[in-house]
Design a protein around this motif. Structure first.
Motif, PDB file in Angstrom:
ATOM      1  N   VAL A  15      56.734  47.618  39.494  1.00 26.13           N
ATOM      2  CA  VAL A  15      55.337  47.607  39.087  1.00 26.13           C
ATOM      3  C   VAL A  15      55.219  48.526  37.878  1.00 26.13           C
ATOM      4  CG1 VAL A  15      52.965  48.058  39.778  1.00 26.13           C
ATOM      5  CG2 VAL A  15      54.605  47.195  41.452  1.00 26.13           C
ATOM      6  N   LEU A  16      54.857  47.948  36.730  1.00 22.85           N
ATOM      7  CA  LEU A  16      54.782  48.698  35.480  1.00 22.85           C
ATOM      8  C   LEU A  16      53.336  48.784  35.001  1.00 22.85           C
ATOM      9  CD1 LEU A  16      57.742  46.964  33.618  1.00 22.85           C
ATOM     10  CD2 LEU A  16      57.814  49.064  34.966  1.00 22.85           C
ATOM     11  N   CYS A  17      52.933  49.950  34.543  1.00 25.48           N
ATOM     12  CA  CYS A  17      51.599  50.106  33.959  1.00 25.48           C
ATOM     13  C   CYS A  17      51.547  49.376  32.626  1.00 25.48           C
ATOM     14  CB  CYS A  17      51.281  51.584  33.725  1.00 25.48           C
ATOM     15  SG  CYS A  17      50.380  52.357  35.052  1.00 25.48           S
ATOM     16  N   LYS A  18      50.429  48.718  32.345  1.00 26.39           N
ATOM     17  CA  LYS A  18      50.235  48.092  31.047  1.00 26.39           C
ATOM     18  C   LYS A  18      49.944  49.166  30.017  1.00 26.39           C
ATOM     19  CE  LYS A  18      48.513  43.637  32.651  1.00 26.39           C
ATOM     20  NZ  LYS A  18      47.356  42.723  32.650  1.00 26.39           N
ATOM     21  N   SER A  23      46.051  54.296  35.209  1.00 28.17           N
ATOM     22  CA  SER A  23      45.915  54.367  36.655  1.00 28.17           C
ATOM     23  C   SER A  23      46.212  53.020  37.301  1.00 28.17           C
ATOM     24  CB  SER A  23      44.492  54.801  37.026  1.00 28.17           C
ATOM     25  OG  SER A  23      44.311  54.725  38.423  1.00 28.17           O
ATOM     26  N   TYR A  24      46.931  53.064  38.406  1.00 27.01           N
ATOM     27  CA  TYR A  24      47.208  51.848  39.159  1.00 27.01           C
ATOM     28  C   TYR A  24      45.994  51.421  39.987  1.00 27.01           C
ATOM     29  CZ  TYR A  24      52.164  52.215  37.997  1.00 27.01           C
ATOM     30  OH  TYR A  24      53.349  52.263  37.330  1.00 27.01           O
ATOM     31  N   ASP A  25      44.954  52.245  40.048  1.00 30.62           N
ATOM     32  CA  ASP A  25      43.749  51.914  40.812  1.00 30.62           C
ATOM     33  C   ASP A  25      42.875  50.886  40.090  1.00 30.62           C
ATOM     34  OD1 ASP A  25      44.595  53.777  42.645  1.00 30.62           O
ATOM     35  OD2 ASP A  25      43.311  55.382  41.893  1.00 30.62           O
ATOM     36  N   ILE A  26      43.084  50.729  38.788  1.00 32.26           N
ATOM     37  CA  ILE A  26      42.269  49.814  37.996  1.00 32.26           C
ATOM     38  C   ILE A  26      42.853  48.397  38.103  1.00 32.26           C
ATOM     39  CG2 ILE A  26      41.440  49.274  35.670  1.00 32.26           C
ATOM     40  CD1 ILE A  26      41.804  52.274  35.027  1.00 32.26           C
ATOM     41  N   VAL A  27      41.960  47.439  38.368  1.00 31.26           N
ATOM     42  CA  VAL A  27      42.398  46.049  38.479  1.00 31.26           C
ATOM     43  C   VAL A  27      43.033  45.617  37.156  1.00 31.26           C
ATOM     44  CG1 VAL A  27      41.604  43.672  38.837  1.00 31.26           C
ATOM     45  CG2 VAL A  27      40.592  45.543  40.153  1.00 31.26           C
ATOM     46  N   LYS A  28      44.142  44.924  37.225  1.00 32.77           N
ATOM     47  CA  LYS A  28      44.887  44.410  36.078  1.00 32.77           C
ATOM     48  C   LYS A  28      45.430  45.516  35.170  1.00 32.77           C
ATOM     49  CE  LYS A  28      42.664  39.928  35.970  1.00 32.77           C
ATOM     50  NZ  LYS A  28      42.028  38.905  35.168  1.00 32.77           N
ATOM     51  N   ALA A  29      45.622  46.729  35.715  1.00 28.86           N
ATOM     52  CA  ALA A  29      46.195  47.820  34.930  1.00 28.86           C
ATOM     53  C   ALA A  29      47.712  47.853  35.034  1.00 28.86           C
ATOM     54  CB  ALA A  29      45.617  49.162  35.397  1.00 28.86           C
ATOM     55  N   TYR A  30      48.265  46.997  35.842  1.00 22.52           N
ATOM     56  CA  TYR A  30      49.709  46.999  36.039  1.00 22.52           C
ATOM     57  C   TYR A  30      50.248  45.574  36.008  1.00 22.52           C
ATOM     58  CZ  TYR A  30      47.941  45.985  40.682  1.00 22.52           C
ATOM     59  OH  TYR A  30      47.263  45.438  41.734  1.00 22.52           O
ATOM     60  N   ARG A  31      51.545  45.461  35.832  1.00 17.21           N
ATOM     61  CA  ARG A  31      52.201  44.161  35.763  1.00 17.21           C
ATOM     62  C   ARG A  31      53.407  44.189  36.698  1.00 17.21           C
ATOM     63  NH1 ARG A  31      51.820  40.877  31.479  1.00 17.21           N
ATOM     64  NH2 ARG A  31      51.144  42.637  30.225  1.00 17.21           N
ATOM     65  N   PRO A  32      53.404  43.335  37.752  1.00 12.62           N
ATOM     66  CA  PRO A  32      54.591  43.272  38.617  1.00 12.62           C
ATOM     67  C   PRO A  32      55.685  42.430  37.939  1.00 12.62           C
ATOM     68  CG  PRO A  32      52.890  41.805  39.427  1.00 12.62           C
ATOM     69  CD  PRO A  32      52.312  42.517  38.242  1.00 12.62           C
ATOM     70  N   ILE A  33      56.896  42.927  37.964  1.00 10.60           N
ATOM     71  CA  ILE A  33      58.043  42.237  37.392  1.00 10.60           C
ATOM     72  C   ILE A  33      59.034  41.997  38.528  1.00 10.60           C
ATOM     73  CG2 ILE A  33      59.917  42.321  35.700  1.00 10.60           C
ATOM     74  CD1 ILE A  33      57.187  42.375  34.373  1.00 10.60           C
ATOM     75  N   ALA A  34      59.320  40.728  38.835  1.00  8.48           N
ATOM     76  CA  ALA A  34      60.248  40.393  39.910  1.00  8.48           C
ATOM     77  C   ALA A  34      61.638  40.183  39.335  1.00  8.48           C
ATOM     78  CB  ALA A  34      59.779  39.156  40.648  1.00  8.48           C
TER      79      ALA A  34
END
Length: 137
Positions: A15-18, A23-34
Motif C-alpha cells: 500500500v503506497l501513499c499517492k 495520510s492513509y485515512d483519506i479516501v483515495k490517498a493510497y494505491r494498492p499494488i499487488a
C-alpha cells in the motif's frame, strides 16, 4: 487435479501513499499494488491465447462482443454505437444510450455454469480443468 504450485497462488499487496497525500485515512490517498508470481501470468496468457483462438474459430462469441477479443478494441465498439445511432436518426427515430459498468455490478462468475458451457462447446478438457482451478479459492 493440481495445476498450480501453491506458491504461485500467493500474492503480496503493498500500500503506497499517492504523491501529495500524507495520510492513509483519506479516501483515495493510497494505491494498492499487488505483486504476483510471473510464472502464473505466463501460463494464464498461454491458456488464454488458445481459448481465444478456439472461441474465434468456432464463432462462440456474439459479433457485438469487443472486450478481450483479438483485433477488436474500444474504438471499434464506439464506431458500432455511432453507426447504430446515425442509422436510427436517418430513420427519423429518437435515440438514447445507457452505459453500465457490468463488470463492476456483476464481478463474479458462476463457475459451474461456465465450466458446463465450456464442455458443451467442446473446449478441450485441459482448458476446462485449468479454468476450474483458477476459479477455485
Amino acid at each position: 487435479m493440481k495445476v498450480y504450485h501453491p506458491a504461485w497462488l500467493e500474492s503480496l499487496t503493498l500500500v503506497l501513499c499517492k504523491i501529495g497525500k500524507t495520510s492513509y485515512d483519506i479516501v483515495k490517498a493510497y494505491r494498492p499494488i499487488a505483486l504476483i508470481d510471473t510464472i502464473l501470468k505466463g501460463l494464464s496468457t498461454l491458456g488464454y491465447k488458445d481459448i481465444s483462438y478456439l472461441m474465434e474459430k468456432h464463432n462462440l462469441l456474439p459479433a457485438t462482443q469487443f472486450g478481450g477479443r483479438p483485433g477488436r478494441n474500444t474504438t471499434d465498439a464506439m464506431l458500432l454505437i455511432v453507426d447504430c445511432i446515425k442509422s436510427a436518426w436517418r430513420a427519423g427515430k429518437v435515440t438514447a444510450a445507457l452505459f453500465l459498468d457490468i463488470q463492476g455490478a456483476f464481478p463474479n462468475t458462476v463457475k459451474d455454469q461456465l465450466l458446463h458451457n465450456m464442455k458443451m462447446h467442446r473446449v478441450p478438457t485441459c482448458f476446462v480443468d485449468l479454468t476450474a482451478c483458477k476459479l477455485t479459492g
